[in-house]
Design an enzyme around this catalytic site. Structure first.
Site, short mmCIF file in Angstrom:
data_model
loop_
_atom_site.label_atom_id
_atom_site.label_comp_id
_atom_site.label_asym_id
_atom_site.label_seq_id
_atom_site.Cartn_x
_atom_site.Cartn_y
_atom_site.Cartn_z
N ASP A 223 38.71 100.47 60.67
CA ASP A 223 39.34 99.58 59.69
C ASP A 223 39.09 98.11 60.03
O ASP A 223 39.40 97.23 59.23
CB ASP A 223 40.84 99.86 59.61
CG ASP A 223 41.46 99.36 58.31
OD1 ASP A 223 40.76 99.31 57.29
OD2 ASP A 223 42.66 99.00 58.32
N SER A 247 43.83 97.09 51.79
CA SER A 247 43.01 98.29 51.67
C SER A 247 43.63 99.23 50.64
O SER A 247 44.86 99.38 50.59
CB SER A 247 42.90 99.01 53.02
OG SER A 247 42.32 98.17 53.98
N GLN A 297 35.22 102.32 52.05
CA GLN A 297 36.54 101.79 51.76
C GLN A 297 36.48 100.85 50.55
O GLN A 297 35.53 100.08 50.41
CB GLN A 297 37.10 101.00 52.96
CG GLN A 297 38.52 100.48 52.74
CD GLN A 297 38.98 99.58 53.88
OE1 GLN A 297 38.65 98.39 53.90
NE2 GLN A 297 39.71 100.13 54.83
#
Length: 307
Positions: A223, A247, A297
């Site tokens: 991440d 996110s 993502q």
């Protein structure tokens, strides 16, 4: 006496953070980040949810992919509960569904993330790697991100608040060394690609040397830097307060075992942004040039409007 933590202490803290405690047959709780402020780091919730899924997986099956959706921002200072559903158990594959939640003031649970993980019994099969590891400088020739963060804080001077300085300079259990200039390092629009090496700040203890933990740590680190790649063409940064973002979802495919305490190259790119969102992809390679994981993502990305 200095209160600065040694790398070994930081990594021990990361292991504690990613250790889930069983509170029921398919229920777990995970600790909060000591000294955490504001919103919980998304990689933490993903890794803890994966650990909950792995704890209920059939013996001999290993996680090969996960897909997660962030529903709400988690709050620091509150433990996170993980409820796992055993949706499928087959001879070769299994599936687990996890809901992460935190208690409201009235005691009700508020979901902050849901995650589905798929498991497979290791087997031999048709194999190919149609991707080449980018030719970039090795980590030994690069400055650490912490060195660059310290330099940035020194240049910023009074333009940064004490809280901002503390956040930027907070010691991390993941050591990173960046080949390119990330979104917080420059304000000039550039190609939406970035390359960073990462590993735990100290070796993972041999007693913890299991593939499940290494997958969880890689999920945690995946991440970092990812959403920021889609900000590069715009020359804007969250760290400078120019963007508002979060996110939205996160997916990982684990292709082969890898050690999280050895250097891994994270190559990210962002082929698209628009409509208040940015789409990002990542490929993780080991030092042998083998692709060990792929990541994708999408995140909310909006330009902050000056008041």
């Amino acid at each position: 006496m200095s209160t600065k933590k040694k790398p070994e202490e930081l990594v021990a803290g990361l292991i504690r953070l990613l250790t889930v405690t069983r509170t029921g047959e398919d229920a777990f709780t995970a600790p909060q980040q000591p000294g955490g402020v504001g919103r919980v780091f998304g990689g933490q919730v993903i890794a803890q949810a994966l650990q909950a899924a792995q704890a209920t997986a059939p013996e001999g099956l290993e996680a090969h992919s996960l897909h997660a959706y962030f529903l709400r921002g988690g709050k620091e200072g509150v433990d996170i509960d993980y409820t796992t559903a055993r949706d499928f158990d087959g001879r070769s594959f299994a599936n687990r569904r996890v809901v992460a939640s935190q208690p409201e003031e009235d005691g009700t649970q508020r979901p902050i993330l849901n995650l589905t993980a798929s498991f497979q019994r290791p087997e031999e099969g048709l194999s190919h790697d149609d991707v080449t590891m980018p030719d970039v400088a090795p980590p030994e020739e690069l400055a650490s991100d912490m060195e660059m963060r310290r330099a940035m804080v020194e240049r910023a001077g009074d333009r940064m608040t004490e809280q901002q300085r503390a956040l930027v300079l907070r010691p991390r259990p993941i050591e990173m060394r960046t080949v390119d200039r990330l979104h917080w390092m420059n304000s000039e629009p550039r190609e939406p690609k970035a390359h960073s090496w990462f590993r735990t700040a100290a070796p993972l203890p041999a007693i913890e040397d299991d593939p499940a933990l290494h997958r969880a740590v890689i999920a945690y680190a995946s991440d970092y830097t990812l959403l920021g790649t889609s900000a590069l063409p715009h020359g804007l940064s969250w760290m400078r307060g120019e963007l508002v973002g979060a996110s939205l979802d996160h997916a990982i495919w684990f292709h082969r075992p890898a050690r999280a305490d050895e250097w891994l190259l994270y190559a990210t790119d962002a082929p698209w942004s628009g409509g208040g969102r940015g789409f990002n992809r990542g490929r993780i390679f080991n030092r042998n040039g083998e692709l060990v994981a792929s990541v994708a993502q999408e995140g909310m990305m909006r330009k902050r409007i000056a008041k």
